[in-house]
Design a protein around this motif. Structure first.
Motif, PDB file in Angstrom:
ATOM      1  N   ARG A  49       0.826  -1.201   0.000  1.00 21.11           N
ATOM      2  CA  ARG A  49       0.000   0.000   0.000  1.00 21.11           C
ATOM      3  C   ARG A  49       0.863   1.255   0.000  1.00 21.11           C
ATOM      4  N   GLU A  50       2.010   1.206   0.690  1.00 23.46           N
ATOM      5  CA  GLU A  50       2.886   2.371   0.770  1.00 23.46           C
ATOM      6  C   GLU A  50       3.466   2.717  -0.600  1.00 23.46           C
ATOM      7  N   ARG A  51       3.900   1.693  -1.344  1.00 24.21           N
ATOM      8  CA  ARG A  51       4.459   1.938  -2.671  1.00 24.21           C
ATOM      9  C   ARG A  51       3.383   2.468  -3.615  1.00 24.21           C
ATOM     10  N   ALA A  52       2.213   1.849  -3.575  1.00 19.21           N
ATOM     11  CA  ALA A  52       1.127   2.308  -4.444  1.00 19.21           C
ATOM     12  C   ALA A  52       0.739   3.739  -4.111  1.00 19.21           C
ATOM     13  N   GLY A  53       0.699   4.067  -2.829  1.00 15.11           N
ATOM     14  CA  GLY A  53       0.318   5.414  -2.419  1.00 15.11           C
ATOM     15  C   GLY A  53       1.319   6.467  -2.833  1.00 15.11           C
ATOM     16  N   SER A  54       2.568   6.079  -3.016  1.00 20.85           N
ATOM     17  CA  SER A  54       3.596   7.040  -3.428  1.00 20.85           C
ATOM     18  C   SER A  54       3.501   7.392  -4.908  1.00 20.85           C
ATOM     19  N   GLY A  55       2.749   6.597  -5.681  1.00 23.19           N
ATOM     20  CA  GLY A  55       2.601   6.866  -7.105  1.00 23.19           C
ATOM     21  C   GLY A  55       3.606   6.176  -7.994  1.00 23.19           C
ATOM     22  N   LEU A  56       4.497   5.384  -7.429  1.00 28.39           N
ATOM     23  CA  LEU A  56       5.550   4.769  -8.240  1.00 28.39           C
ATOM     24  C   LEU A  56       4.999   3.754  -9.234  1.00 28.39           C
ATOM     25  N   ASP A  57       3.893   3.101  -8.889  1.00 33.09           N
ATOM     26  CA  ASP A  57       3.331   2.101  -9.793  1.00 33.09           C
ATOM     27  C   ASP A  57       2.512   2.728 -10.916  1.00 33.09           C
ATOM     28  N   GLY A  58       2.131   3.982 -10.777  1.00 32.20           N
ATOM     29  CA  GLY A  58       1.323   4.625 -11.803  1.00 32.20           C
ATOM     30  C   GLY A  58       2.099   5.503 -12.753  1.00 32.20           C
ATOM     31  N   GLY A 295       9.249  17.143   2.028  1.00 35.78           N
ATOM     32  CA  GLY A 295       8.911  17.105   0.615  1.00 35.78           C
ATOM     33  C   GLY A 295       9.998  16.508  -0.260  1.00 35.78           C
ATOM     34  N   ASN A 296      11.131  16.123   0.341  1.00 37.26           N
ATOM     35  CA  ASN A 296      12.222  15.549  -0.442  1.00 37.26           C
ATOM     36  C   ASN A 296      11.924  14.088  -0.735  1.00 37.26           C
ATOM     37  N   PRO A 297      11.924  13.658  -2.007  1.00 39.50           N
ATOM     38  CA  PRO A 297      11.607  12.273  -2.333  1.00 39.50           C
ATOM     39  C   PRO A 297      12.629  11.280  -1.822  1.00 39.50           C
ATOM     40  N   LEU A 298      13.802  11.742  -1.341  1.00 38.97           N
ATOM     41  CA  LEU A 298      14.773  10.826  -0.761  1.00 38.97           C
ATOM     42  C   LEU A 298      14.177  10.091   0.426  1.00 38.97           C
ATOM     43  N   ALA A 299      13.375  10.824   1.229  1.00 38.66           N
ATOM     44  CA  ALA A 299      12.770  10.203   2.390  1.00 38.66           C
ATOM     45  C   ALA A 299      11.818   9.087   1.977  1.00 38.66           C
ATOM     46  N   VAL A 300      11.046   9.327   0.930  1.00 40.11           N
ATOM     47  CA  VAL A 300      10.128   8.311   0.435  1.00 40.11           C
ATOM     48  C   VAL A 300      10.908   7.100  -0.065  1.00 40.11           C
ATOM     49  N   ARG A 301      12.003   7.370  -0.788  1.00 40.53           N
ATOM     50  CA  ARG A 301      12.776   6.279  -1.345  1.00 40.53           C
ATOM     51  C   ARG A 301      13.376   5.411  -0.246  1.00 40.53           C
ATOM     52  N   ARG A 302      13.823   6.025   0.856  1.00 44.76           N
ATOM     53  CA  ARG A 302      14.406   5.238   1.930  1.00 44.76           C
ATOM     54  C   ARG A 302      13.350   4.362   2.600  1.00 44.76           C
ATOM     55  N   ARG A 303      12.152   4.934   2.812  1.00 51.82           N
ATOM     56  CA  ARG A 303      11.103   4.140   3.433  1.00 51.82           C
ATOM     57  C   ARG A 303      10.730   2.954   2.556  1.00 51.82           C
ATOM     58  N   LEU A 304      10.780   3.151   1.240  1.00 50.45           N
ATOM     59  CA  LEU A 304      10.394   2.096   0.303  1.00 50.45           C
ATOM     60  C   LEU A 304      11.549   1.179  -0.049  1.00 50.45           C
ATOM     61  N   ARG A 305      12.755   1.509   0.481  1.00 49.43           N
ATOM     62  CA  ARG A 305      13.948   0.732   0.194  1.00 49.43           C
ATOM     63  C   ARG A 305      14.242   0.664  -1.299  1.00 49.43           C
ATOM     64  N   LEU A 306      14.082   1.793  -1.961  1.00 53.42           N
ATOM     65  CA  LEU A 306      14.400   1.864  -3.381  1.00 53.42           C
ATOM     66  C   LEU A 306      15.889   2.087  -3.562  1.00 53.42           C
ATOM     67  N   PRO A 307      16.397   1.794  -4.750  1.00 56.29           N
ATOM     68  CA  PRO A 307      17.832   1.943  -4.988  1.00 56.29           C
ATOM     69  C   PRO A 307      18.306   3.352  -4.747  1.00 56.29           C
ATOM     70  N   SER A 308      19.440   3.494  -4.137  1.00 56.38           N
ATOM     71  CA  SER A 308      19.997   4.817  -3.859  1.00 56.38           C
ATOM     72  C   SER A 308      21.504   4.751  -3.954  1.00 56.38           C
ATOM     73  N   ALA A 309      22.095   5.868  -4.234  1.00 52.17           N
ATOM     74  CA  ALA A 309      23.557   5.913  -4.231  1.00 52.17           C
ATOM     75  C   ALA A 309      24.051   5.763  -2.804  1.00 52.17           C
ATOM     76  N   PRO A 310      25.140   5.047  -2.562  1.00 50.92           N
ATOM     77  CA  PRO A 310      25.639   4.842  -1.203  1.00 50.92           C
ATOM     78  C   PRO A 310      26.168   6.123  -0.595  1.00 50.92           C
TER      79      PRO A 310
END
Length: 310
Positions: A49-58, A295-310
């Motif tokens: 639900r968290e990923r879908a709510g972020s809009g990444l699937d759409g 409002g920074n999408p980095l926070a969303v990416r960390r919660r979703l464990r999406l790929p990020s630069a180290p």
């Protein structure tokens, strides 16, 4: 819709739809329908639900549906059916590419849309019911015969509008205003990316009409946003790096378009961003974060464990 420019903000997404509707309400309907269908399919298949709510699937389904309307014309029933079926395929392709690229800790970005749209543009002329109308996307990306006195300002806003296949300067202005509403830093980065793309196209001697309509430089905006604030932190060190990426994306657009059957789509953005993300891992000043900001999408990416630069 707001994920097109790396935002997770419903107000921004709504304004993006308004910008589409100012040109043709059917473009807004296709994009919104694609986003809804892609999200629904992903939820049906078990995404969180968290990923879908972020809009990444759409994101990618929305771009594909809009691309169908742009390439084939929004009024034909075959366009709507193809867009709906394609959105299902693109949703699955997004998950597949995300898993594949996660091995290298890289995001899929808009690569699923690019793959599907390139296949569509290549195959459509062979099918009578899908064949693009005469003039192709001229209604959306027609270039003026000569640059008017206010060509620089028009090119600046056209560059932003062309991200959504639009050629109306006021649509680009509305998209930029929506981005500022979500995050002022992102808004200024988009301005810098647009300016860098326009100047690069002009400096390299591109035809005046191509500079004015923004088709050569639209990938510069996406690349700048990705490399300064979205996938790398927004710092004084990453801004020049992001602008270099914007210049690169603009410079390679004609070559990519030639290889992709005449339509570059967002391939220059995808390829340039992935290459620059890989290189950034060797430069500690580019990956040092100043912390999370609202409002920074980095926070969303960390919660979703999406790929990020180290």
């Amino acid at each position: 819709m707001s994920q097109v420019l790396f935002r997770t903000d419903g107000r921004t997404g709504a304004l993006f739809c308004v910008a589409l509707c100012t040109v043709d309400w059917r473009y807004g309907a296709y994009a919104l329908g694609g986003a809804a269908l892609g999200t629904a399919i992903a939820r049906l298949l078990g995404t969180t639900r968290e990923r879908a709510g972020s809009g990444l699937d759409g994101l990618n389904p929305a771009l594909f549906a809009l691309g169908c309307a742009a390439l084939l014309g929004p009024a034909r029933p075959a366009t709507a059916l193809l867009a709906a079926a394609g959105c299902v395929v693109v949703t699955i392709a997004t998950v597949a590419l995300s898993r594949l690229l996660s091995v290298w800790r890289l995001p899929a970005l808009t690569a699923p849309f690019c793959l599907a749209a390139t296949a569509l543009a290549t195959a459509a002329p062979a099918f009578e019911r899908l064949r693009p109308p005469p003039g192709g996307t001229a209604a959306l990306a027609a270039a003026p015969a000569a640059l008017p006195p206010d060509a620089t300002a028009q090119a600046f806003f056209h560059t932003i509008a062309q991200i959504l296949f639009l050629d109306r300067w006021y649509a680009g202005a509305l998209l930029l205003a929506a981005l500022f509403l979500a995050n002022r830093t992102a808004g200024w980065v988009a301005c810098a990316g647009s300016a860098a793309g326009v100047l690069t196209a002009w400096a390299l001697g591109a035809p005046a009409a191509r500079v004015a309509d923004g088709t050569l430089s639209c990938n510069a905006v996406l690349t700048a946003l990705a490399l300064c604030g979205a996938l790398l932190p927004a710092t004084p060190a990453t801004l020049p790096y992001a602008l270099l990426g914007a210049v690169t994306a603009t410079a390679v657009t004609p070559a990519v378009a030639a290889l992709a059957g005449g339509h570059a789509f967002t391939w220059p953005f995808v390829l340039t961003t992935l290459a620059f993300l890989l290189a950034a891992r060797s430069f500690s000043r580019l990956t040092a974060s100043r912390g999370r900001r609202r409002g920074n999408p980095l926070a969303v990416r960390r919660r979703l464990r999406l790929p990020s630069a180290p």
